[in-house]
Motif scaffolding. Sequence first.
Motif, PDB file in Angstrom:
ATOM      1  N   GLY A   1      13.554   1.703 -18.661  1.00  0.00           N
ATOM      2  CA  GLY A   1      14.243   1.319 -17.424  1.00  0.00           C
ATOM      3  C   GLY A   1      13.303   1.226 -16.236  1.00  0.00           C
ATOM      4  N   ASP A   2      13.824   0.650 -15.165  1.00  0.00           N
ATOM      5  CA  ASP A   2      13.017   0.373 -13.975  1.00  0.00           C
ATOM      6  C   ASP A   2      12.375   1.618 -13.366  1.00  0.00           C
ATOM      7  N   ASP A   3      13.046   2.756 -13.458  1.00  0.00           N
ATOM      8  CA  ASP A   3      12.508   3.959 -12.821  1.00  0.00           C
ATOM      9  C   ASP A   3      11.245   4.483 -13.486  1.00  0.00           C
ATOM     10  N   ALA A   4      10.983   4.052 -14.730  1.00  0.00           N
ATOM     11  CA  ALA A   4       9.798   4.536 -15.445  1.00  0.00           C
ATOM     12  C   ALA A   4       8.527   3.819 -15.004  1.00  0.00           C
ATOM     13  N   ASN A   5       8.670   2.629 -14.435  1.00  0.00           N
ATOM     14  CA  ASN A   5       7.500   1.805 -14.126  1.00  0.00           C
ATOM     15  C   ASN A   5       7.254   1.700 -12.621  1.00  0.00           C
ATOM     16  N   PRO A   6       6.311   2.483 -12.093  1.00  0.00           N
ATOM     17  CA  PRO A   6       6.032   2.397 -10.658  1.00  0.00           C
ATOM     18  C   PRO A   6       5.238   1.144 -10.277  1.00  0.00           C
TER      19      PRO A   6
ATOM     20  N   HIS B   1       0.818  -1.212   0.000  1.00  0.00           N
ATOM     21  CA  HIS B   1       0.000   0.000   0.000  1.00  0.00           C
ATOM     22  C   HIS B   1       0.854   1.264   0.000  1.00  0.00           C
ATOM     23  N   GLU B   2       2.125   1.153   0.402  1.00  0.00           N
ATOM     24  CA  GLU B   2       3.016   2.310   0.384  1.00  0.00           C
ATOM     25  C   GLU B   2       3.377   2.730  -1.038  1.00  0.00           C
ATOM     26  N   ALA B   3       3.052   1.902  -2.029  1.00  0.00           N
ATOM     27  CA  ALA B   3       3.328   2.255  -3.427  1.00  0.00           C
ATOM     28  C   ALA B   3       2.373   3.339  -3.925  1.00  0.00           C
ATOM     29  N   GLN B   4       1.244   3.515  -3.242  1.00  0.00           N
ATOM     30  CA  GLN B   4       0.275   4.535  -3.676  1.00  0.00           C
ATOM     31  C   GLN B   4       0.959   5.896  -3.716  1.00  0.00           C
ATOM     32  N   GLY B   5       0.788   6.599  -4.828  1.00  0.00           N
ATOM     33  CA  GLY B   5       1.402   7.909  -5.004  1.00  0.00           C
ATOM     34  C   GLY B   5       2.763   7.864  -5.677  1.00  0.00           C
ATOM     35  N   ARG B   6       3.351   6.683  -5.793  1.00  0.00           N
ATOM     36  CA  ARG B   6       4.663   6.577  -6.431  1.00  0.00           C
ATOM     37  C   ARG B   6       4.531   6.918  -7.908  1.00  0.00           C
ATOM     38  N   THR B   7       5.482   7.697  -8.413  1.00  0.00           N
ATOM     39  CA  THR B   7       5.484   8.147  -9.801  1.00  0.00           C
ATOM     40  C   THR B   7       6.761   7.703 -10.481  1.00  0.00           C
ATOM     41  N   GLY B   8       6.617   7.214 -11.712  1.00  0.00           N
ATOM     42  CA  GLY B   8       7.773   6.829 -12.505  1.00  0.00           C
ATOM     43  C   GLY B   8       8.376   8.025 -13.218  1.00  0.00           C
ATOM     44  N   THR B   9       9.564   7.841 -13.764  1.00  0.00           N
ATOM     45  CA  THR B   9      10.200   8.901 -14.532  1.00  0.00           C
ATOM     46  C   THR B   9       9.534   9.007 -15.901  1.00  0.00           C
ATOM     47  N   PRO B  10       9.501  10.195 -16.483  1.00  0.00           N
ATOM     48  CA  PRO B  10       8.917  10.362 -17.824  1.00  0.00           C
ATOM     49  C   PRO B  10       9.740   9.618 -18.878  1.00  0.00           C
ATOM     50  N   TYR B  11       9.077   9.202 -19.953  1.00  0.00           N
ATOM     51  CA  TYR B  11       9.756   8.514 -21.055  1.00  0.00           C
ATOM     52  C   TYR B  11       9.052   8.841 -22.364  1.00  0.00           C
ATOM     53  N   PRO B  12       9.805   8.827 -23.471  1.00  0.00           N
ATOM     54  CA  PRO B  12       9.205   9.173 -24.764  1.00  0.00           C
ATOM     55  C   PRO B  12       8.406   8.013 -25.345  1.00  0.00           C
TER      56      PRO B  12
ATOM     57  N   GLY C   1       3.957  10.452 -36.335  1.00  0.00           N
ATOM     58  CA  GLY C   1       4.881  11.570 -36.450  1.00  0.00           C
ATOM     59  C   GLY C   1       4.992  12.368 -35.174  1.00  0.00           C
ATOM     60  N   THR C   2       4.126  12.091 -34.225  1.00  0.00           N
ATOM     61  CA  THR C   2       4.132  12.765 -32.930  1.00  0.00           C
ATOM     62  C   THR C   2       4.964  11.963 -31.945  1.00  0.00           C
ATOM     63  N   THR C   3       5.654  12.635 -31.061  1.00  0.00           N
ATOM     64  CA  THR C   3       6.285  11.961 -29.926  1.00  0.00           C
ATOM     65  C   THR C   3       5.645  12.504 -28.664  1.00  0.00           C
ATOM     66  N   LEU C   4       5.070  11.608 -27.905  1.00  0.00           N
ATOM     67  CA  LEU C   4       4.462  11.977 -26.629  1.00  0.00           C
ATOM     68  C   LEU C   4       5.446  11.684 -25.503  1.00  0.00           C
ATOM     69  N   THR C   5       5.261  12.347 -24.395  1.00  0.00           N
ATOM     70  CA  THR C   5       5.998  12.020 -23.176  1.00  0.00           C
ATOM     71  C   THR C   5       4.993  11.406 -22.219  1.00  0.00           C
ATOM     72  N   ALA C   6       5.314  10.198 -21.763  1.00  0.00           N
ATOM     73  CA  ALA C   6       4.425   9.481 -20.850  1.00  0.00           C
ATOM     74  C   ALA C   6       5.027   9.457 -19.450  1.00  0.00           C
ATOM     75  N   GLN C   7       4.162   9.440 -18.467  1.00  0.00           N
ATOM     76  CA  GLN C   7       4.587   9.291 -17.082  1.00  0.00           C
ATOM     77  C   GLN C   7       3.476   8.575 -16.324  1.00  0.00           C
ATOM     78  N   SER C   8       3.857   7.543 -15.579  1.00  0.00           N
ATOM     79  CA  SER C   8       2.893   6.709 -14.853  1.00  0.00           C
ATOM     80  C   SER C   8       2.982   6.964 -13.356  1.00  0.00           C
TER      81      SER C   8
END
Length: 152
Positions: free
Chosen positions: A61-66, A4-15, A94-101
Amino acid sequence: MANHEAQGRTGTPYPVPIERGKILEFAAATRSANPAYWTSDAPVVPPTFLTTQLFWQEWAGDDANPWRHVELDRKRGMHAEQEYVFHGPPPRAGTTLTAQSRIEEIFTKQGRRGGTLTFAVMVTEFRDADGRLVAEARLTGVETERAPEADS
């Protein structure tokens, strides 16, 4: 048991590059006959195409996936729900989005056969080059407290 401590955890942004070939492959895999995917040099993405971001997240990488911090037991867990929300037109090739989870919520409910059910919700935001929110993907996983008992 979910962490439950994972709640609120955010991964790093990735293209997440939106490529025409990948849209065509996805449309073929889902057997779509929609000409919007086949006839344009810059087709829009099919609504569920954003699922492919999980590959980009893995490659980032691991930091992107919470989600890995949630720690649901895979023997008693399953994918419960997937939702996509677009905040305007869907992105085009043709678009590149930035995702963050982020892990938005972890909660429990009483189940009927498998005991307590633990739900975890991960939200991935997709932003364009200007930082505008383009879409969101909401993934819900569930874990049963124990294996359901066989019916008598």
